[in-house]
Structure formats: C-alpha cells, structure tokens
Design a protein around this motif. Structure first.
Motif, PDB file in Angstrom:
ATOM      1  N   LEU A 100       0.559   9.843 -10.708  1.00 30.95           N
ATOM      2  CA  LEU A 100      -0.830   9.713 -11.150  1.00 30.95           C
ATOM      3  C   LEU A 100      -1.610  11.013 -10.943  1.00 30.95           C
ATOM      4  O   LEU A 100      -2.250  11.527 -11.857  1.00 30.95           O
ATOM      5  CB  LEU A 100      -1.520   8.552 -10.420  1.00 30.95           C
ATOM      6  CG  LEU A 100      -2.845   8.154 -11.063  1.00 30.95           C
ATOM      7  CD1 LEU A 100      -2.619   7.122 -12.145  1.00 30.95           C
ATOM      8  CD2 LEU A 100      -3.835   7.631 -10.049  1.00 30.95           C
ATOM      9  N   LEU A 101      -1.551  11.555  -9.708  1.00 30.97           N
ATOM     10  CA  LEU A 101      -2.316  12.782  -9.459  1.00 30.97           C
ATOM     11  C   LEU A 101      -1.740  13.967 -10.235  1.00 30.97           C
ATOM     12  O   LEU A 101      -2.484  14.848 -10.654  1.00 30.97           O
ATOM     13  CB  LEU A 101      -2.376  13.087  -7.946  1.00 30.97           C
ATOM     14  CG  LEU A 101      -3.261  12.127  -7.142  1.00 30.97           C
ATOM     15  CD1 LEU A 101      -3.306  12.518  -5.674  1.00 30.97           C
ATOM     16  CD2 LEU A 101      -4.686  12.076  -7.693  1.00 30.97           C
ATOM     17  N   GLN A 102      -0.436  13.962 -10.455  1.00 30.41           N
ATOM     18  CA  GLN A 102       0.161  15.031 -11.274  1.00 30.41           C
ATOM     19  C   GLN A 102      -0.426  15.008 -12.676  1.00 30.41           C
ATOM     20  O   GLN A 102      -0.806  16.042 -13.224  1.00 30.41           O
ATOM     21  CB  GLN A 102       1.678  14.843 -11.376  1.00 30.41           C
ATOM     22  CG  GLN A 102       2.450  15.516 -10.249  1.00 30.41           C
ATOM     23  CD  GLN A 102       3.882  14.995 -10.162  1.00 30.41           C
ATOM     24  OE1 GLN A 102       4.441  14.546 -11.166  1.00 30.41           O
ATOM     25  NE2 GLN A 102       4.457  15.051  -8.973  1.00 30.41           N
TER      26      GLN A 102
ATOM     27  N   TYR B  78      -2.027  -2.442 -14.623  1.00 30.32           N
ATOM     28  CA  TYR B  78      -0.802  -1.916 -15.230  1.00 30.32           C
ATOM     29  C   TYR B  78       0.093  -1.269 -14.175  1.00 30.32           C
ATOM     30  O   TYR B  78       1.310  -1.469 -14.163  1.00 30.32           O
ATOM     31  CB  TYR B  78      -1.122  -0.888 -16.323  1.00 30.32           C
ATOM     32  CG  TYR B  78      -1.956  -1.434 -17.472  1.00 30.32           C
ATOM     33  CD1 TYR B  78      -2.083  -2.812 -17.674  1.00 30.32           C
ATOM     34  CD2 TYR B  78      -2.603  -0.581 -18.353  1.00 30.32           C
ATOM     35  CE1 TYR B  78      -2.842  -3.307 -18.715  1.00 30.32           C
ATOM     36  CE2 TYR B  78      -3.367  -1.080 -19.405  1.00 30.32           C
ATOM     37  CZ  TYR B  78      -3.482  -2.447 -19.572  1.00 30.32           C
ATOM     38  OH  TYR B  78      -4.235  -2.934 -20.612  1.00 30.32           O
ATOM     39  N   LEU B  79      -0.536  -0.461 -13.280  1.00 27.15           N
ATOM     40  CA  LEU B  79       0.286   0.248 -12.288  1.00 27.15           C
ATOM     41  C   LEU B  79       0.983  -0.755 -11.360  1.00 27.15           C
ATOM     42  O   LEU B  79       2.183  -0.635 -11.085  1.00 27.15           O
ATOM     43  CB  LEU B  79      -0.559   1.231 -11.475  1.00 27.15           C
ATOM     44  CG  LEU B  79       0.248   2.052 -10.451  1.00 27.15           C
ATOM     45  CD1 LEU B  79       1.323   2.892 -11.136  1.00 27.15           C
ATOM     46  CD2 LEU B  79      -0.655   2.953  -9.624  1.00 27.15           C
ATOM     47  N   THR B  80       0.250  -1.786 -10.925  1.00 30.11           N
ATOM     48  CA  THR B  80       0.881  -2.744 -10.009  1.00 30.11           C
ATOM     49  C   THR B  80       1.926  -3.586 -10.733  1.00 30.11           C
ATOM     50  O   THR B  80       2.902  -4.007 -10.126  1.00 30.11           O
ATOM     51  CB  THR B  80      -0.170  -3.659  -9.330  1.00 30.11           C
ATOM     52  OG1 THR B  80      -1.047  -4.171 -10.327  1.00 30.11           O
ATOM     53  CG2 THR B  80      -0.962  -2.890  -8.290  1.00 30.11           C
ATOM     54  N   THR B  81       1.739  -3.810 -12.026  1.00 29.64           N
ATOM     55  CA  THR B  81       2.783  -4.509 -12.791  1.00 29.64           C
ATOM     56  C   THR B  81       4.073  -3.695 -12.755  1.00 29.64           C
ATOM     57  O   THR B  81       5.169  -4.228 -12.524  1.00 29.64           O
ATOM     58  CB  THR B  81       2.335  -4.703 -14.261  1.00 29.64           C
ATOM     59  OG1 THR B  81       1.143  -5.475 -14.265  1.00 29.64           O
ATOM     60  CG2 THR B  81       3.414  -5.412 -15.064  1.00 29.64           C
TER      61      THR B  81
ATOM     62  N   PRO C 206       0.802  -1.234   0.000  1.00 29.43           N
ATOM     63  CA  PRO C 206       0.000   0.000   0.000  1.00 29.43           C
ATOM     64  C   PRO C 206       0.833   1.281   0.000  1.00 29.43           C
ATOM     65  O   PRO C 206       0.482   2.235  -0.684  1.00 29.43           O
ATOM     66  CB  PRO C 206      -0.844  -0.110   1.266  1.00 29.43           C
ATOM     67  CG  PRO C 206      -0.307  -1.250   2.035  1.00 29.43           C
ATOM     68  CD  PRO C 206       0.405  -2.147   1.086  1.00 29.43           C
ATOM     69  N   LYS C 207       1.911   1.315   0.740  1.00 31.59           N
ATOM     70  CA  LYS C 207       2.678   2.566   0.818  1.00 31.59           C
ATOM     71  C   LYS C 207       3.267   2.923  -0.546  1.00 31.59           C
ATOM     72  O   LYS C 207       3.201   4.082  -0.977  1.00 31.59           O
ATOM     73  CB  LYS C 207       3.796   2.420   1.868  1.00 31.59           C
ATOM     74  CG  LYS C 207       4.741   3.600   1.974  1.00 31.59           C
ATOM     75  CD  LYS C 207       4.014   4.891   2.400  1.00 31.59           C
ATOM     76  CE  LYS C 207       4.925   6.110   2.292  1.00 31.59           C
ATOM     77  NZ  LYS C 207       4.185   7.372   2.266  1.00 31.59           N
ATOM     78  N   LYS C 208       3.813   1.898  -1.243  1.00 34.60           N
ATOM     79  CA  LYS C 208       4.390   2.157  -2.566  1.00 34.60           C
ATOM     80  C   LYS C 208       3.307   2.607  -3.546  1.00 34.60           C
ATOM     81  O   LYS C 208       3.511   3.532  -4.337  1.00 34.60           O
ATOM     82  CB  LYS C 208       5.077   0.899  -3.107  1.00 34.60           C
ATOM     83  CG  LYS C 208       6.436   0.677  -2.464  1.00 34.60           C
ATOM     84  CD  LYS C 208       7.069  -0.612  -2.933  1.00 34.60           C
ATOM     85  CE  LYS C 208       8.373  -0.843  -2.185  1.00 34.60           C
ATOM     86  NZ  LYS C 208       8.787  -2.247  -2.200  1.00 34.60           N
TER      87      LYS C 208
ATOM     88  N   TRP D 203       2.939   6.212  -5.677  1.00 34.28           N
ATOM     89  CA  TRP D 203       2.735   6.328  -7.125  1.00 34.28           C
ATOM     90  C   TRP D 203       1.482   7.124  -7.452  1.00 34.28           C
ATOM     91  O   TRP D 203       1.447   7.899  -8.393  1.00 34.28           O
ATOM     92  CB  TRP D 203       2.653   4.941  -7.774  1.00 34.28           C
ATOM     93  CG  TRP D 203       3.990   4.415  -8.188  1.00 34.28           C
ATOM     94  CD1 TRP D 203       4.817   3.628  -7.445  1.00 34.28           C
ATOM     95  CD2 TRP D 203       4.666   4.661  -9.423  1.00 34.28           C
ATOM     96  NE1 TRP D 203       5.962   3.363  -8.136  1.00 34.28           N
ATOM     97  CE2 TRP D 203       5.901   3.981  -9.370  1.00 34.28           C
ATOM     98  CE3 TRP D 203       4.348   5.369 -10.582  1.00 34.28           C
ATOM     99  CZ2 TRP D 203       6.822   3.994 -10.406  1.00 34.28           C
ATOM    100  CZ3 TRP D 203       5.258   5.396 -11.631  1.00 34.28           C
ATOM    101  CH2 TRP D 203       6.481   4.710 -11.536  1.00 34.28           C
ATOM    102  N   ILE D 204       0.424   6.907  -6.652  1.00 36.65           N
ATOM    103  CA  ILE D 204      -0.826   7.640  -6.922  1.00 36.65           C
ATOM    104  C   ILE D 204      -0.650   9.116  -6.604  1.00 36.65           C
ATOM    105  O   ILE D 204      -0.986   9.985  -7.403  1.00 36.65           O
ATOM    106  CB  ILE D 204      -1.994   7.017  -6.125  1.00 36.65           C
ATOM    107  CG1 ILE D 204      -2.318   5.631  -6.686  1.00 36.65           C
ATOM    108  CG2 ILE D 204      -3.224   7.918  -6.180  1.00 36.65           C
ATOM    109  CD1 ILE D 204      -3.372   4.873  -5.927  1.00 36.65           C
TER     110      ILE D 204
END
Lengths: 102, 483
Positions: free
Chosen positions: B357-359, B377-380, B346-348, B352-353
């Motif tokens: 992602l938010l940017q 895709y993101l978790t890959t 979860p922390k990683k 990323w989010i």
C-alpha cells in the motif's frame, strides 16, 4: 530613561540613537532643539510619577472594546496595477527598492 | 574532536518554529492566503500598510493557533493582546510587524519526544504567539536593487518557542518531527519547509557538563529542512567545542547555515543590539477568550499521534516500528483501524499497509483517500489468503487489480480466476499425472527423501498455472507416496 530629579533626562546621544532607529538624519541645530523639546516633554510627563500606581493593572488600550474579529472570508485584493501605482520604482510586477542585505 | 572533549561539554538547544496557518485569508485583511501566485497579486491597502487602514483579526487564525496551542498542552492566556515590533526592512511595508510581546496566546506547554529505553522526554514550550508574516525579498544579482513581493505579507504566522530543554541535534530533530506530525493531525498548517510554511531557527550553546549556568549562545538561521537543522546544530556544536578548547570565547551572534559548504557562517552584521521598541498595538483591541470557546476547540482536537501510537501498541500489540509507521499519517492510521475492525489480524494488515500500500502511495505520490483500495477490499484479500483461497502471489495480483480498476476484491478474484483450486478430486488427478511424469523423483521420495516433495508440488503448480493450493498438493503427494 527617566533618571533622578533635576538631572538631564535626555542627552544628545539618546536623540542620535532614536534618530538612527527611525532612519532620520538630523543637522546639529535640529539635534540640539529636539533634545530640548524631548527634555521638556519628559519633564511634563514626569508629573505622573507622583501618582501611586502600585495597585493598577498596566493599561494597553483605552477603548472599552474587546474581541473584535472578522470572519475568514475573502475580499477582493487590489489589481497588481493599482497596487504598484504607489511604487516609486517597479520591475516586472515587483516593487523595486535599493539593495538591502541584512 | 575526540570522545573526551565531546563528553566534557553538554549541548543546550532551544528551537523557534514559525508556522504558516492555512486559513482562507490573511490574518488582518481579506486577501487570499495562497502560495505561488504571481507577485503582488494578493495585496490590499491593509497589508500594504497604507495610511488610514485598520487591521481586523481573522477569527479562524486565532482559533487555529489556539487549537495548536492546546494540542501542545499549553494554557490559553486569559488576556491576549497584540504589540508592534518596530524595525525597518523593505519586506515590512508598515515599518513594524504586528506581533505579540508580553501577552501571547498561550504558554507553559510541552511536547513529548522519544528518550532512551522506550521512555519519553518532555520538551517545555515556553510560549506560542500569533503574528503577521513579512513579504518576500529577491536580491537582484548584479544590480543595485532588490525586488519585493508582498503576497506573503500578512499571512498568519504562529511562533512556537521551546525552553532550552533539548540536549542534542537528534533531540531537536525528533522534536521537529513530532511537532510537524501533531500539527498535521490538526490540519492547521501544511508544515512544508520547502514551501516555507514551516521555518525553524535554533539557539545553541555549550557548557561544561554539570555547570548550572548557560553558555553564550548563537542563533542559527537559513535551514531548509529538518536534516539541515540537525546538520547545522552538529556543525555548530563542534565549532563551539573547538573554540572553547583552544581558549577562545563564543560570540553571541546570528549565523547562517550554508548548505553547500556544510557550515554555519557569521552574518557579521553591525553588532548593534536589536531594539524593537515593542508597544501595544493601538489598532487592535485586546482579546479575552471565553472558557466555553476554549472547551469547544479542545473537543475538536482529534486523537494525536503520540496517543495513537500508545494505543496501537497496547490495543493491537503492534511493535514500536509498526506503530510508528501506522501513525505517520492520520489517514493511514484510520485505514489501518478500519481494516483491523473488519478482520482482527493487525500484524498482517500492518504488513500489507507498510509494503504494497505505502509503496503504491509513494510511487503515485498519492494520498490514502485517493486510492481505490478500501479497508473492505484489503481485508477480503487478506482473509482469503488466510483461508487458502488465494496464494500469496494471487493475493498480490488481486491487490494490483483492485488498485487499478477500483473493482471489489471479490469481483477481481472471480473475473481473473485467482482463487486456488482446492478441490481434491481435481488435484488428485494432477498429482497422479505428475508422479507418472517424474517416476525417478517419486521413487526417491518413496525411499524417504522427503525434501523432494517440493519439486513435485512445483511441477503440479505449473500444470495448474499456479492455481492449485500448494499445501493440499503436498499432503496429497505425501499420502500417495509415503503412506
């Protein structure tokens, strides 16, 4: 508004105030006549004070109906031209009224 | 104003929020409920208040209001009726507004806001009722007339009133933030202050700290953002403190926030008390809502942001800051959870989010559901970074390519050749080459200057166009020179 029995129920000041809330301007003789009329009406209605209503829920509606809804479905509005037909004055699609600043 | 004076007084604030509900049609007629049409293009005899017309309540408006009220922990009242609020103003074609007086939809609710040391404070919601919005008046500069657009007339409005429970402008701000977030989760309103779908009036008074009686209040209007509400309350708090300190009395009045001047200004209206002469609306029958209907609506309420925040803290061990950001948008929260289910880091995922992602979302002014990035895709990408298949740089590149092309993460890594070279056979020959080309540095390492290993790793990375796994390179160099 209903005071003790026998006294005047409605004063000219009351009528002046109600008239101002209703945006009605009254001449002096109209003021006097309307004060008398309202006085008579309230005296007549005062009969109700004789009824014991302590155990009766206040009535808001007299029809035996509740829960009358419409579905959230669109219906045609008026055309702007039709809507603005009732305008005393109009300007570029707006209703035009004397200036009001609250 | 000095500290002593500020501590001498306690501030008491209550808020009234008006919320436009996003039904398809108006509250009492079938005209479209849309913002931004040309003037007077969505009006009909009912919302223009023409004689002989009758209003009929939009079922969805009542359902939305009940949903919001339930989410705010309110009780739905067993008997609901509408009343006429009588006043003359040209934005109100009937000369009265259909509102609710003594039997509103709901009452006795609360909303939690953050308090000191991680606790929460409950702000009591006194009542919530439904009414119709008025039209829009434009004051024509330099003429003696005003222009009226009745498109907004009859838009369903929900008014949510707090008890005077708020004690600072910051608490008022937090209340508004949480209220908006909760209502957005319910999807019953756009809550956009700039478009007027959320409006807020504030009542504020001050009293000597410890005094059980309330001071004389003023009502603040005309704030166009939550920040403006906060600023107006701060200004008014100081103004009232100064007035009391210099022996003046507070006048009960409505004051308008002047954004440009950063001050509240008395409306100086004729100080005749409002007399709305409320009476039951004879054109609408009362409503008695079945418990079963209330239960169905209650079950349709999703997990709310405050609950989600608590769960994210305990279930995923997110920090206060991270959990707060993850729940600011229901879709972002769902995206996060979908990722965490696929790859329990979860922390990683959160990093990323919050970062890339938010940017991207902000830069594109887009919504999570419009993005080509999926939780898969993101978790890959994150997993392959953890497995040293992707360098941090390559991971960012893979992320960008997925966002731009919508291709899967695996496809992008393959096509762009982003995977790191971890094959020790290939890497050993690269290391040999680098040592040969940098004999001097290699010599220093042999003599114990281990910090120079990084330099050789850098050289090797250059030779492989950044595709080598730097960790393996470092190990190989150390083994070769230090063993």
């Amino acid at each position: 508004m209903i005071k003790t029995k026998g006294s005047k129920i409605v004063t000219q000041d009351d009528v002046r105030y109600i008239a101002s809330l209703s945006r009605i301007s009254l001449r002096d003789e109209e003021m006097a006549r309307l004060t008398r009329n309202l006085e008579d009406i309230l005296h007549y209605v005062r009969k109700l004070e004789e009824v014991d209503v302590r155990h009766i829920e206040p009535t808001s509606h007299v029809l035996p109906l509740k829960n009358v809804y419409r579905e959230d479905r669109m219906r045609p509005s008026l055309t702007r031209e039709d809507a603005l037909q009732i305008a005393v004055q109009q300007h570029e699609g707006f209703f035009k009224v004397p200036k009001v600043i609250q | 104003m000095n500290q002593v004076v500020q501590q001498k007084y306690e501030t008491v604030i209550g808020l009234e929020v008006h919320l436009q509900l996003k039904t398809e049609t108006k509250i009492f007629c079938g005209c479209a409920n849309v913002f931004g049409r040309e003037p007077n293009a969505q009006v009909c005899p009912v919302c223009l208040g023409l004689p002989g017309t009758l209003p009929v309540l939009n079922k969805k408006a009542l359902a939305y209001a009940m949903k919001a009220a339930l989410a705010l922990n309110c009780q739905i009242n067993s008997f609901i009726k509408f009343d006429r609020k009588n006043y003359y103003y040209p934005d109100l074609p009937k000369g009265y507004q259909i509102s609710q007086y003594d039997n509103p939809i709901a009452s006795h609710g609360y909303l939690e806001i953050p308090a000191e040391d991680g606790r929460v404070k409950r702000i009591t919601i006194k009542r919530a009722h439904l009414e119709e919005d008025a039209g829009k008046l434009i004051h024509d500069e330099g003429t003696n007339s005003s222009l009226v657009d009745y498109n907004r007339t009859g838009t369903p409005l929900m008014e949510i009133v707090t008890e005077p429970d708020l004690r600072s402008s910051q608490e008022a701000y937090d209340y508004l933030q949480n209220l908006k977030l909760t209502l957005q989760y319910l999807n019953v309103s756009d809550c956009d202050m700039e478009k007027g779908s959320l409006r807020c009036d504030a009542n504020i008074s001050i009293r000597e700290t410890g005094d059980p009686c309330l001071g004389t209040k003023t009502e603040l209007k005309n704030m166009n953002s939550f920040k403006a509400v906060k600023a107006a309350l701060e200004f008014e708090e100081r103004r009232q403190q100064k007035a009391l300190e210099s022996g003046e009395r507070i006048v009960q009045e409505t004051r308008l926030w002047d954004e440009g001047r950063g001050a509240t200004v008395s409306m100086r209206s004729k100080e005749e008390a409002h007399d709305y002469r409320y009476f039951p609306e004879p054109d609408l029958v009362p409503f008695v809502v079945d418990e079963g209907v209330i239960d169905t609506i209650r079950r349709s309420i999703p997990e709310l942001p405050q609950q989600k925040y608590k769960r994210f803290r305990s279930e995923y061990k997110l920090s206060d800051y991270d959990a707060n950001i993850m729940v600011q948008d229901a879709d972002v929260a769902n995206f996060f959870e979908a990722c965490a289910r696929l790859y329990p880091q979860p922390k990683k995922i959160c990093n990323w989010i919050q970062g890339p992602l938010l940017q991207e979302l902000n830069a594109r002014k887009a919504h999570v559901r419009d993005l080509r990035m999926t939780p898969e895709y993101l978790t890959t990408i994150i997993r392959k970074t953890d497995e040293n298949v992707l360098s941090n740089l390559a991971a960012k590149e893979a992320f960008q390519h997925v966002m731009e092309t919508g291709k899967s993460a695996d496809e992008v890594i393959e096509q762009k050749g982003l995977a790191q070279v971890s094959d020790s056979g290939i890497l050993e020959s690269v290391v040999e080459e680098v040592i040969r080309d940098n004999e001097k540095v290699a010599g220093q390492i042999r003599e114990g200057k281990e910090s120079a290993v990084g330099f050789l790793v850098g050289q090797a990375m250059r030779k492989t166009q950044g595709k080598a796994n730097p960790k393996i390179l470092g190990e190989l160099i150390r083994r070769r020179l230090l063993a």
